[in-house]
Design an enzyme around this catalytic site. Structure first.
Site, PDB file in Angstrom:
ATOM      1  N   ASP A 128       0.842  -1.196   0.000  1.00  0.00           N
ATOM      2  CA  ASP A 128       0.000   0.000   0.000  1.00  0.00           C
ATOM      3  C   ASP A 128       0.883   1.254   0.000  1.00  0.00           C
ATOM      4  OD1 ASP A 128      -2.958   1.020   0.738  1.00  0.00           O
ATOM      5  OD2 ASP A 128      -1.480   2.239   1.801  1.00  0.00           O
ATOM      6  N   HIS A 131      -7.645   9.708  -1.561  1.00  0.00           N
ATOM      7  CA  HIS A 131      -6.981   9.636  -0.256  1.00  0.00           C
ATOM      8  C   HIS A 131      -7.846  10.194   0.887  1.00  0.00           C
ATOM      9  CE1 HIS A 131      -2.612   9.243   1.346  1.00  0.00           C
ATOM     10  NE2 HIS A 131      -3.474   9.020   2.323  1.00  0.00           N
ATOM     11  N   LYS A 188      -2.857   6.147  -4.194  1.00  0.00           N
ATOM     12  CA  LYS A 188      -3.963   7.064  -3.860  1.00  0.00           C
ATOM     13  C   LYS A 188      -3.705   8.443  -4.462  1.00  0.00           C
ATOM     14  CE  LYS A 188      -3.889   4.746   0.624  1.00  0.00           C
ATOM     15  NZ  LYS A 188      -2.463   4.516   0.917  1.00  0.00           N
ATOM     16  N   TYR A 224       3.029   9.744  -0.103  1.00  0.00           N
ATOM     17  CA  TYR A 224       4.129   9.128   0.660  1.00  0.00           C
ATOM     18  C   TYR A 224       5.500   9.393   0.000  1.00  0.00           C
ATOM     19  CZ  TYR A 224       0.261   6.252   2.596  1.00  0.00           C
ATOM     20  OH  TYR A 224      -0.904   5.800   3.158  1.00  0.00           O
TER      21      TYR A 224
END
Ligand code: A2P
Length: 285
Positions: free
Chosen positions: A49, A112, A79, A54
């Protein structure tokens, strides 16, 4: 519980399967993520994931291509970040994520966070609808095998469904001891939406809790394993994050014990164990 190993799976409403524990990568930097993902795949994880937010998609993509496991045996989620919501921007954000990942297709793509009324007033509904429309098209074009949401509460989903033509397959929400979002998770399960738990260990704050420790001792398990098992017995898919290979193995070693109904209830009732405890209608990012 119907899962006995990392490759057992949940089945989404479009019949695509998703491995029952995901490997989380939030806060794993681009520098460390390549080795981390290679180790996670070695430890048996097949579900990774990530998110544009990120900033580690490039390292993850490289690890996926070089880990030695065929692409189709892996399940990869990313996302669309909040600043890229809206139809055009979401399409572009997806293309950028795919370029960083270097993959031909994605298994799951999520919004998200919902645009909320606090930030966007009456526009919020339209923004979410248009973001979703972009995901629906990418799904129909076969670029993504499943599409879903993250941090959407039942009222956000109800609103989205007023204009959606594809029902979300997944909702990824914060879920850990001390933050058991049972109302949201039950709503999703009732509506055929797979629930995933982000921060299943409450960013490790929950791991010091004496009640969880006591329950774990009975089974010869650590507090992280109790958290993960509790989530799975709720029929929810956990996404534990660790960069440490020993802890990767520990977090996957949860198939040989079962919490009693009473222990489940005790953990449901725990309060204030830390973690982010985010309120999607209140966030201002
Ligand atoms: P590390 O990556 O150094 O192992 P969450 O998934 O709830 O966001 O929690 C992630 C945090 O918990 C990270 O700080 C991670 O640190 C730590 N962590 C993950 N698994 C374990 C474990 N089995 N025991 C202790 N800490 C863990």
């Amino acid at each position: 519980m119907e899962w006995n190993k990392l490759t057992d799976h949940f089945t989404m409403h479009n019949k695509i399967t998703i491995p029952c524990i995901g490997y989380g990568t939030y806060k794993t930097s681009e520098e460390e993520v390549y080795d981390a993902v290679i180790s996670a795949v070695k430890a048996g994880y097949r579900h990774i994931d990530t998110a544009a937010f990120y900033r580690n998609e490039a390292g993850i993509g490289r690890a996926i291509r070089e880990c030695g496991v065929p692409r189709e045996e892996l399940f990869i989620t990313s996302k669309v970040w909040n600043t890229d919501r809206g139809y055009e921007k979401t399409k572009k954000a997806f293309a950028d994520s795919m370029e960083r990942l270097g993959l031909a297709y994605l298994d799951l793509y999520l919004i998200h966070w919902p645009a909320n009324k606090k930030q966007f007033g009456d526009e919020a509904k339209k923004i979410n609808a248009e973001t979703w429309k972009a995901l629906e098209e990418l799904y129909e074009e076969g670029k993504i095998r499943a599409i879903g949401l993250s941090n959407f509460l039942p009222h956000h989903i109800e609103e989205l469904m007023e204009t959606a033509s594809v029902k979300p397959m997944v909702d990824q929400i914060e879920f850990h001891p001390g933050w058991a979002q049972l109302e949201a998770s039950e709503y999703c399960k009732k509506n055929g939406i797979v629930v995933e738990a982000w921060s299943p260990l409450g960013r490790k704050d929950a791991l010091e809790n004496e009640v969880l420790r006591g329950i774990g001792e009975k089974y010869g398990k650590g507090t992280a394993q109790v958290c993960i098992r509790w989530i799975m017995q709720h029929g929810i898919l956990p996404l534990p994050k660790t960069v440490n290979p020993g802890r990767m193995a520990e977090n996957a070693d949860v198939f040989d014990f079962e919490l009693t109904a009473e222990e489940m209830e005790t953990i449901d009732g725990l309060k204030d164990l830390g973690g982010q405890c985010a309120l999607p209608d209140e966030v201002d990012f």
